[in-house]
Enzyme design. Structure first.
Site, short mmCIF file in Angstrom:
data_model
loop_
_atom_site.label_atom_id
_atom_site.label_comp_id
_atom_site.label_asym_id
_atom_site.label_seq_id
_atom_site.Cartn_x
_atom_site.Cartn_y
_atom_site.Cartn_z
N ASP A 312 0.86 -1.18 0.00
CA ASP A 312 0.00 0.00 0.00
C ASP A 312 0.90 1.23 0.00
O ASP A 312 2.04 1.18 0.50
CB ASP A 312 -0.94 0.03 1.20
CG ASP A 312 -2.20 0.83 0.93
OD1 ASP A 312 -3.24 0.21 0.61
OD2 ASP A 312 -2.15 2.07 1.03
N ARG A 317 -2.16 3.89 6.64
CA ARG A 317 -2.90 2.65 6.38
C ARG A 317 -1.99 1.43 6.52
O ARG A 317 -2.41 0.38 7.01
CB ARG A 317 -3.52 2.71 4.98
CG ARG A 317 -4.69 3.67 4.89
CD ARG A 317 -5.08 3.94 3.44
NE ARG A 317 -5.52 2.73 2.77
CZ ARG A 317 -6.76 2.26 2.78
NH1 ARG A 317 -7.70 2.90 3.47
NH2 ARG A 317 -7.09 1.17 2.14
N CYS A 413 -15.62 -1.20 -3.37
CA CYS A 413 -16.77 -1.14 -2.46
C CYS A 413 -17.67 0.03 -2.87
O CYS A 413 -18.08 0.83 -2.03
CB CYS A 413 -16.33 -1.03 -1.00
SG CYS A 413 -15.17 0.30 -0.67
#
Length: 487
Positions: A312, A317, A413
């Site tokens: 990432d 994160r 999502c």
């Protein structure tokens, strides 16, 4: 009476509902929040796609999502598993396995019935052929006889021409107009425009965002094939409550003997991209956009990955991902996990058997409920415009990182067709035009069949599968599509 009590109540400050607000007369606050902007965007672009489903999806998105418990196989969790099931919860994977077996039994039964009826069908077909031949022999003269419709067809051209001539007189059609149009100077078109409209930069960005938010299907060179039977990971245990049951899970507990957390709370729809990966024992797996780590943890709970690379770009994160690995995975198991912090676009070598590309996206549910650092802030409009391009480029990197014969799963999502099927379409077109890489799209309809009791699926995606949020099964949204690299 009700109206007077309502208006005089000192306890009521203001009542909020998206799209409908009741407030005090004094001190009305008309400030538009970033969450309001997100909902406005979704109303504009999702309503035409999902039509009569959109009102129920909309309400579900504005309601707290439903979660599941992914059980940690590296901790003592039997007592929690028993407790959940005693309260009415069930294993989502186990239920899918039962559904898969029942479907296989029905198919076997149907095959036997088809086989036993084959002789009767052959006899019936022979008999029908005989009757058809006899009918044609008896009626051959009638079939060759001119029909009255021929006379009608002979009359139509003259009548049509007469009507056309009448219409031509009405609208002053000139036979030479076509030639005049060929010689028309394009600059003369300005004579028909009373004035030029000047748009601000912000307005132009909004127009561009609207264009990028629409998915326009086009022909792409790709085969959509039926894959082998879905193999569900035996070791993965995912506990959820039935449709309509909103029982909440308890706080996550630490397993005292080992010191690891016993289960992980997440949206149950997030397990589907992992199942779609078609993991096999010893696979070298890349999670290209891994943080905050829920899907990476799910991959490890299957016990199938030989090595897992979690990448990432975001430092904060990545830290959340590292925390999850520390709290759930033993140190000896973490030796098979590599964490990298770099752009996903930097991966372009075919080193992996399976690649998960869970890209940054609109994150519909999060931005409807969270106003801070919201993607739909006016200052982030350029980021929103470039989102589909970034998603396509990340997917292309994932495909390039996959060995021939391996699979790549793209997931989001969001309900956005442009960021779901649209990105798959654009990536396939880019591959065909600019590379020698050959891929096929694998139809994962079997997943929707065996998980239909746990999730509500949208049936009209072109390439992938989509979980729709609903009040009774408030998981998702979650889109996933599997590509198999052929060469």
């Amino acid at each position: 009476m009700f109206s007077r009590r309502f208006n005089n109540s000192n306890k009521i400050g203001r009542y909020f509902y998206r799209g409908f607000k009741v407030k005090k007369d004094q001190g009305v606050n008309t400030k538009v929040t970033n969450s309001d902007r997100a909902l406005e965007h979704f109303d504009l672009h999702y309503r035409p796609v999902y039509k009569n489903k959109w009102p129920s999806i909309r309400i579900a998105l504005l309601t707290s999502k439903k979660t599941c418990a992914v059980m940690n196989n590296f901790a003592e969790n039997i007592k929690f598993l028993d407790e959940f099931k005693s309260n009415g919860a069930y294993d989502i994977i186990e239920k899918a396995e039962i559904s898969q077996r029942e479907k296989a039994n029905v198919q076997n039964h149907d095959w036997k019935n088809d086989f036993s009826e084959a002789n009767e069908e052959i006899v019936t077909e022979l008999e029908m052929d005989h009757r058809t031949s006899k009918f044609l022999n008896n009626n051959v003269v009638e079939l060759n006889t001119p029909h009255d419709s021929d006379k009608i067809l002979d009359k139509e051209p003259a009548e049509v021409k007469e009507k056309f001539n009448e219409l031509s007189k009405t609208v002053n059609i000139d036979d030479d107009d076509d030639d005049d149009r060929k010689d028309l100077d394009r600059t003369n078109l300005y004579n028909f425009v009373p004035a030029e409209t000047v748009y601000s930069e912000t307005h132009m960005l909004r127009i561009e965002e609207a264009k990028r938010s629409v998915f326009t299907p086009m022909d792409v060179k790709v085969d959509i094939v039926k894959p082998r039977k879905i193999v569900l990971p035996f070791d993965l245990k995912v506990i959820g409550y039935p449709s309509g049951d909103v029982t909440e899970f308890p706080d996550v507990k630490v397993d005292n003997p080992h010191g690891y957390l016993c289960f992980f709370m997440m949206d149950a729809a997030s397990i589907l991209p992992v199942i779609a990966l078609d993991l096999e024992k010893g696979d070298n797996v890349l999670d290209l956009c891994a943080a905050p780590g829920g899907k990476s943890l799910t991959i490890l709970q299957t016990g199938l990955a030989g090595n897992l690379t979690c990448n990432d770009l975001s430092g904060s994160r990545i830290q959340r991902l590292l925390n999850i690995l520390q709290y759930y995975i033993p140190e000896e198991q973490r030796e098979h996990v590599t964490v990298t912090r770099k752009s996903g676009l930097a991966y372009d070598q075919p080193d992996f058997d399976k690649v998960l590309v869970d890209v940054p996206c609109n994150t519909d549910r999060h931005y409807l409920l969270e106003d801070v650092n919201n993607l739909f802030s006016p200052s982030r409009i350029s980021e929103r415009i470039e989102m589909p391009t970034l998603q396509k480029d990340l997917l292309l990197s994932g495909i390039k990182s996959c060995r021939p014969g391996g699979s790549v799963v793209y997931s989001t999502c969001t309900l956005s067709p442009a960021q779901n099927d649209g990105v798959i379409q654009n990536a396939l077109d880019d591959l065909w035009r600019n590379t020698n890489i050959d891929v096929v799209v694998e139809d994962l309809e079997e997943i929707t069949d065996i998980f239909k009791d746990s999730f509500q699926f949208y049936k009209n995606c072109r390439f992938g599968q989509l979980v729709l949020p609903s009040l009774s099964l408030n998981y998702g949204p979650m889109y996933f599509c599997r590509l198999r690299r052929v060469a």
